[in-house]
Motif scaffolding. Structure first.
Motif, mmCIF file in Angstrom:
data_model
loop_
_atom_site.group_PDB
_atom_site.id
_atom_site.type_symbol
_atom_site.label_atom_id
_atom_site.label_comp_id
_atom_site.label_asym_id
_atom_site.label_seq_id
_atom_site.Cartn_x
_atom_site.Cartn_y
_atom_site.Cartn_z
ATOM 1 N N SER A 65 -22.922 -12.546 -19.335
ATOM 2 C CA SER A 65 -23.089 -13.969 -19.653
ATOM 3 C C SER A 65 -21.901 -14.801 -19.167
ATOM 4 O O SER A 65 -21.421 -14.597 -18.052
ATOM 5 N N ASN B 36 -15.577 -13.445 -21.202
ATOM 6 C CA ASN B 36 -14.173 -13.523 -20.748
ATOM 7 C C ASN B 36 -14.016 -13.334 -19.244
ATOM 8 O O ASN B 36 -13.237 -14.050 -18.611
ATOM 9 N N ILE B 37 -14.724 -12.344 -18.705
ATOM 10 C CA ILE B 37 -14.565 -12.038 -17.282
ATOM 11 C C ILE B 37 -15.692 -12.641 -16.457
ATOM 12 O O ILE B 37 -15.465 -13.179 -15.371
ATOM 13 N N SER C 290 -27.798 -13.272 -19.855
ATOM 14 C CA SER C 290 -27.353 -13.641 -21.210
ATOM 15 C C SER C 290 -28.445 -13.238 -22.185
ATOM 16 O O SER C 290 -29.630 -13.286 -21.851
ATOM 17 N N SER C 291 -28.035 -12.881 -23.409
ATOM 18 C CA SER C 291 -29.032 -12.530 -24.431
ATOM 19 C C SER C 291 -29.483 -13.771 -25.200
ATOM 20 O O SER C 291 -30.347 -13.677 -26.066
ATOM 21 N N LYS D 299 -27.894 -20.391 -23.898
ATOM 22 C CA LYS D 299 -26.841 -20.408 -22.870
ATOM 23 C C LYS D 299 -27.381 -20.784 -21.496
ATOM 24 O O LYS D 299 -26.604 -21.007 -20.565
ATOM 25 N N VAL E 228 -29.498 -6.070 -22.701
ATOM 26 C CA VAL E 228 -29.148 -4.902 -21.878
ATOM 27 C C VAL E 228 -29.767 -3.606 -22.404
ATOM 28 O O VAL E 228 -29.629 -2.562 -21.781
ATOM 29 N N VAL F 277 -20.455 -3.427 -20.240
ATOM 30 C CA VAL F 277 -21.179 -3.128 -21.478
ATOM 31 C C VAL F 277 -20.723 -4.118 -22.539
ATOM 32 O O VAL F 277 -19.550 -4.122 -22.927
ATOM 33 N N LEU G 138 -17.351 -2.693 -14.648
ATOM 34 C CA LEU G 138 -16.145 -2.854 -15.466
ATOM 35 C C LEU G 138 -15.992 -1.631 -16.363
ATOM 36 O O LEU G 138 -16.808 -1.390 -17.248
ATOM 37 N N PRO H 167 -7.038 -2.298 -18.250
ATOM 38 C CA PRO H 167 -6.309 -1.934 -19.469
ATOM 39 C C PRO H 167 -6.618 -2.920 -20.593
ATOM 40 O O PRO H 167 -7.640 -3.616 -20.564
ATOM 41 N N PHE I 276 -6.996 -5.986 -22.808
ATOM 42 C CA PHE I 276 -7.091 -7.424 -22.485
ATOM 43 C C PHE I 276 -6.078 -8.183 -23.357
ATOM 44 O O PHE I 276 -6.063 -8.027 -24.577
ATOM 45 N N ASN J 41 -7.260 -9.741 -26.605
ATOM 46 C CA ASN J 41 -7.430 -8.979 -27.865
ATOM 47 C C ASN J 41 -6.436 -9.456 -28.920
ATOM 48 O O ASN J 41 -6.712 -9.373 -30.114
HETATM 49 N N1 LIG Z 1 -11.035 -5.518 -24.698
HETATM 50 C C1 LIG Z 1 -10.381 -4.693 -23.909
HETATM 51 O O1 LIG Z 1 -9.163 -4.511 -24.033
HETATM 52 C C2 LIG Z 1 -11.122 -3.962 -22.827
HETATM 53 C C3 LIG Z 1 -10.418 -3.107 -21.963
HETATM 54 C C4 LIG Z 1 -11.111 -2.475 -20.934
HETATM 55 C C5 LIG Z 1 -12.480 -2.687 -20.769
HETATM 56 N N2 LIG Z 1 -13.133 -3.512 -21.641
HETATM 57 C C6 LIG Z 1 -14.580 -3.738 -21.444
HETATM 58 O O2 LIG Z 1 -14.795 -5.132 -21.370
HETATM 59 C C7 LIG Z 1 -15.937 -5.466 -22.123
HETATM 60 C C8 LIG Z 1 -15.864 -6.921 -22.574
HETATM 61 O O3 LIG Z 1 -15.878 -7.769 -21.431
HETATM 62 P P1 LIG Z 1 -15.777 -9.338 -21.648
HETATM 63 O O4 LIG Z 1 -14.589 -9.582 -22.543
HETATM 64 O O5 LIG Z 1 -15.875 -10.010 -20.342
HETATM 65 O O6 LIG Z 1 -17.102 -9.609 -22.462
HETATM 66 P P2 LIG Z 1 -17.347 -10.709 -23.589
HETATM 67 O O7 LIG Z 1 -16.527 -11.919 -23.353
HETATM 68 O O8 LIG Z 1 -17.289 -10.001 -24.878
HETATM 69 O O9 LIG Z 1 -18.819 -11.185 -23.203
HETATM 70 C C9 LIG Z 1 -19.912 -10.373 -23.273
HETATM 71 C C10 LIG Z 1 -21.126 -11.278 -23.308
HETATM 72 O O10 LIG Z 1 -22.269 -10.431 -23.181
HETATM 73 C C11 LIG Z 1 -23.361 -11.084 -23.807
HETATM 74 N N3 LIG Z 1 -24.123 -10.093 -24.570
HETATM 75 C C12 LIG Z 1 -23.837 -9.604 -25.807
HETATM 76 N N4 LIG Z 1 -24.762 -8.732 -26.192
HETATM 77 C C13 LIG Z 1 -25.674 -8.677 -25.182
HETATM 78 C C14 LIG Z 1 -26.885 -7.955 -24.981
HETATM 79 N N5 LIG Z 1 -27.333 -7.105 -25.916
HETATM 80 N N6 LIG Z 1 -27.570 -8.129 -23.836
HETATM 81 C C15 LIG Z 1 -27.123 -8.993 -22.893
HETATM 82 N N7 LIG Z 1 -25.968 -9.681 -23.005
HETATM 83 C C16 LIG Z 1 -25.273 -9.533 -24.148
HETATM 84 C C17 LIG Z 1 -22.789 -12.155 -24.761
HETATM 85 O O11 LIG Z 1 -23.157 -13.448 -24.267
HETATM 86 P P3 LIG Z 1 -24.563 -14.116 -24.731
HETATM 87 O O12 LIG Z 1 -24.403 -14.464 -26.176
HETATM 88 O O13 LIG Z 1 -24.728 -15.282 -23.843
HETATM 89 O O14 LIG Z 1 -25.616 -13.042 -24.517
HETATM 90 C C18 LIG Z 1 -21.284 -11.980 -24.632
HETATM 91 O O15 LIG Z 1 -20.593 -13.198 -24.651
HETATM 92 C C19 LIG Z 1 -15.914 -4.479 -23.291
HETATM 93 O O16 LIG Z 1 -17.183 -4.331 -23.877
HETATM 94 C C20 LIG Z 1 -15.431 -3.222 -22.602
HETATM 95 O O17 LIG Z 1 -16.531 -2.521 -22.074
HETATM 96 C C21 LIG Z 1 -12.491 -4.165 -22.647
#
Ligand SMILES: NC(=O)c1ccc[n+]([C@@H]2O[C@H](COP(=O)([O-])OP(=O)(O)OC[C@H]3O[C@@H](n4cnc5c(N)ncnc54)[C@H](OP(=O)(O)O)[C@@H]3O)[C@@H](O)[C@H]2O)c1
Length: 295
Positions: free
Chosen positions: A8, A11-12, A31-32, A36, A52, A72, A107, A145, A147, A150
């Motif tokens: 969606s 963050n990235i 996006s879910s 949006k 997803v 994911v 990712l 690594p 984020f 966090n």
């Molecule tokens: N946090 C860390 O330190 C870290 C480190 C390494 C890797 N990661 C990876 O990075 C990922 C997070 O990335 P990010 O921060 O860019 O994501 P994010 O900002 O959490 O955004 C994910 C978006 O996905 C959408 N979503 C949620 N559930 C969904 C579903 N069931 N089906 C379709 N879309 C859905 C949501 O938007 P809508 O409401 O519009 O659907 C949500 O805003 C983690 O899950 C992990 O795998 C994280």
């Protein structure tokens, strides 16, 4: 190119999508949330509304794409978080195959080389394996690594307890990244040809917890902000008290043990990126301070 982006306007995915649209590519963003769609269209992309967990939906959203960016979405309500993460990786693999997508930028996470002992990251290990089963698909795993963002989850701890802390000491190392630095690397990989299955590590900064607390504390006018080491039990209880489901709290405690021992950084240290990201901790600290004022 035609590119489908999962995540969606997260963050990235948001900075990634903007960069790719600026470069003239045709984007579909998943996006879910139907609400949006307008914001996705406002940045010049097509919205694909669905979840997803739905392989048929994913297949439709991936069909015709030259490249797909997979991530994911976090789901802390999962009964078994590792299984949830693996299952989404399996869904992506199935949809990528059915839609005949030739190239994928995925990712992943630092520590994904390990099968166990890393808490929530173990599922990312499984996702890499699921995607790597695909023949005739080029896949680049971006192992990100911790984020910086966090730390925004610790704002209540700073306000209520006047500390930052977890189950690792002030001397523990933390390799970190800014979402914009991840987006820049993802955009680069999406726009260049690559073949086979490969891994690319990312980093913006690499520091220890005590100085990290000082940098963040200084930005919010609390230069004495201490980093406090909790026992595993204290960390678990603290997360439970803050309403985190037990499954996730246990996962994060385990990840903390991997930070404490340094287990998480092993493969990264052997394969450090030649060019690090540009956003250092001090720059993020200004964003953190802005957020701190709002929360
Ligand atoms: N946090 C860390 O330190 C870290 C480190 C390494 C890797 N990661 C990876 O990075 C990922 C997070 O990335 P990010 O921060 O860019 O994501 P994010 O900002 O959490 O955004 C994910 C978006 O996905 C959408 N979503 C949620 N559930 C969904 C579903 N069931 N089906 C379709 N879309 C859905 C949501 O938007 P809508 O409401 O519009 O659907 C949500 O805003 C983690 O899950 C992990 O795998 C994280």
């Amino acid at each position: 190119m035609k590119i489908t982006v999962t995540g969606s306007l997260g963050n990235i995915s948001k900075p990634l999508a903007k960069q790719l649209i600026r470069a003239g590519h045709q984007l579909t963003i998943i996006s879910s949330n139907a609400e949006k769609a307008a914001a996705i269209e406002a940045i010049g992309a097509t919205a694909a509304i669905g979840v997803v967990t739905d392989v048929e939906f994913l297949t439709r959203a991936f069909t015709g794409a030259d490249v797909v960016y997979t991530m994911v979405p976090p789901y802390f309500g999962a009964n078994n978080f590792r299984e949830y993460v693996r299952s989404i990786g399996k869904n992506y693999a199935e949809a990528i195959e059915k839609a005949s997508v030739p190239r994928v930028v995925n990712l992943s996470s630092i520590g994904a080389h390990l099968d166990a002992g890393t808490g929530p990251i173990a599922g990312m290990h499984d996702v890499e394996l699921e995607l790597n089963k695909l023949s005739n698909v080029a896949i680049k795993h971006l192992r990100a690594p911790f984020f910086y963002v966090n730390f925004e989850g610790n704002i209540d701890m700073i306000r209520n307890m006047g500390i930052l802390g977890s189950n690792y000491p002030a001397t523990a190392r933390l390799v970190m990244v800014h979402p914009e630095d991840i987006a820049a690397v993802a955009a680069e990989e999406i726009q260049q040809e690559f073949t086979g299955k490969s891994i690319r590590y990312l980093v913006s900064d690499d520091r220890t917890m005590g100085p990290i607390a000082t940098v963040l504390g200084t930005a919010i006018g609390k230069p004495e902000l201490p980093w406090v080491e909790f026992t595993d039990e204290q960390a678990l209880n603290g997360m439970l008290q803050n309403g985190l489901p037990p499954e996730m709290a246990r996962n994060f405690v385990e990840m903390g043990t991997a930070i404490r021992s340094g287990l998480l950084w092993g493969d990264y240290d052997q394969n450090k990126p030649k060019v690090p990201g540009i956003i250092k901790l001090e720059a993020f600290a200004q964003e953190f301070a802005d957020r701190f004022k709002l929360v």
